[in-house]
Design an enzyme around this catalytic site. Structure first.
Site: not given
Ligand SMILES: CC(C)(COP(=O)(O)OP(=O)(O)OC[C@H]1O[C@@H](n2cnc3c(N)ncnc32)[C@H](O)[C@@H]1OP(=O)(O)O)[C@@H](O)C(=O)NCCC(=O)NCCSC(=O)/C(=C/c1ccccc1)CC(=O)O
Length: 256
Positions: A110, A130
């Protein structure tokens, strides 16, 4: 620091800097970004900015879902005090370039959609996930993605949360360039510098004409663009631009 900010030759570089959490945004980073965008908007020395993330894995994966606590106040209170978070603070006539260096997911995509030029490294991946985490791409994703790419592909991405890679993003026009990861910042810098040497008022007027015009019927947009041309016609920079052309030298614009 969760977000880094520096200025160089009229260009602001904003770097999301939480690589261990995929440059996701915790509450402090959200607040800092809002302050940075307000500084970019008001600092007359800044003409263009580049938004990127630290490292080669992620641009940003949106909200930090581990560090963002449920809000303490009702939505009406926060919405009516501040408006929506973040994206309106990116709304400005100075251009913003997204240098997408890996995952651009959820709020990360976004933010990229709120930028004017999107370039990406070949390992970048894009998704609005999301729905998978029981939320909504409620910053600007549901509105801007279908305006940036074909509706059927946008709907597929929004409803399934499925990821697309950089080649697919390039094919559908979500990004303008794909380069190798180590070339990304050079390209962003090149584009930013090309914009920064142009006349600042013309650059802002061009962005305004395009952005406002997209929401207007064509005739209104053309009339509006003509008015914007008219307000630029008498600027010192326009005289300098024409003079520099005749004198076969580079123009020196002052933004007046
Ligand atoms: C991106 C991934 C697919 C990567 O996967 P991969 O296996 O390569 O790596 P991971 O081991 O998963 O990640 C490493 C490390 O980073 C942490 N991590 C990654 N993304 C996040 C996150 N968004 N929040 C917190 N931590 C994160 C992960 O936990 C690992 O940590 P560790 O275990 O090593 O301590 C994969 O990471 C993935 O799928 N991530 C999530 C992405 C996602 O779904 N994002 C959407 C979030 S919701 C959002 O953005 C919103 C925005 C918004 C809308 C409206 C108004 C305001 C905001 C919605 C909302 O807030 O409600």
């Amino acid at each position: 620091m969760g977000v880094e900010f520096k200025k160089e030759d009229h260009v602001a570089y904003i770097t999301l800097n939480r690589p261990k959490a995929m440059n996701s945004l915790d509450p402090e980073s959200y607040d800092r970004l809002i302050n940075i965008w307000n500084e970019v908007k008001t600092d007359p020395d800044i003409r263009v900015s580049v938004l990127t993330g630290t490292g080669e894995k992620a641009f940003s994966t949106g909200t930090d879902m581990k560090k963002t606590p449920p809000p303490k106040e009702c939505m009406a209170a926060s919405y009516l005090r501040d408006g929506q978070p973040l994206i309106p603070h990116m709304k400005m006539w100075k251009p913003i370039i997204a240098a997408i260096n890996g995952f651009a997911i959820g709020g990360g995509l976004e933010m990229a959609l709120a930028c004017d030029i999107r370039i990406a490294s070949s390992n970048a991946k894009f998704a609005l996930t999301e729905s998978k985490v029981a939320s909504l791409a409620g910053l600007n994703g549901t509105q801007c993605l279908p305006r940036a790419i074909p509706q059927a592909i946008a709907m597929k991405m929004i409803l399934t949360g499925e990821m697309i890679d950089a080649q697919e993003a390039y094919r559908i026009g979500l990004i303008s360039d794909v380069v190798e990861p180590d070339e990304l910042m050079n390209l962003a810098k090149q584009y930013a510098e090309k914009i920064a040497v142009n006349a600042p008022l013309s650059v802002k007027a061009a962005k305004q004409a395009v952005m406002m015009g997209l929401d207007m019927p064509l005739d209104h947009g053309i009339a509006y663009a003509h008015l914007l041309w008219g307000i630029l016609r008498d600027t010192e920079d326009r005289k300098e631009g024409f003079r520099a052309f005749s004198e076969k030298r580079a123009p020196e614009y002052k933004g007046i």
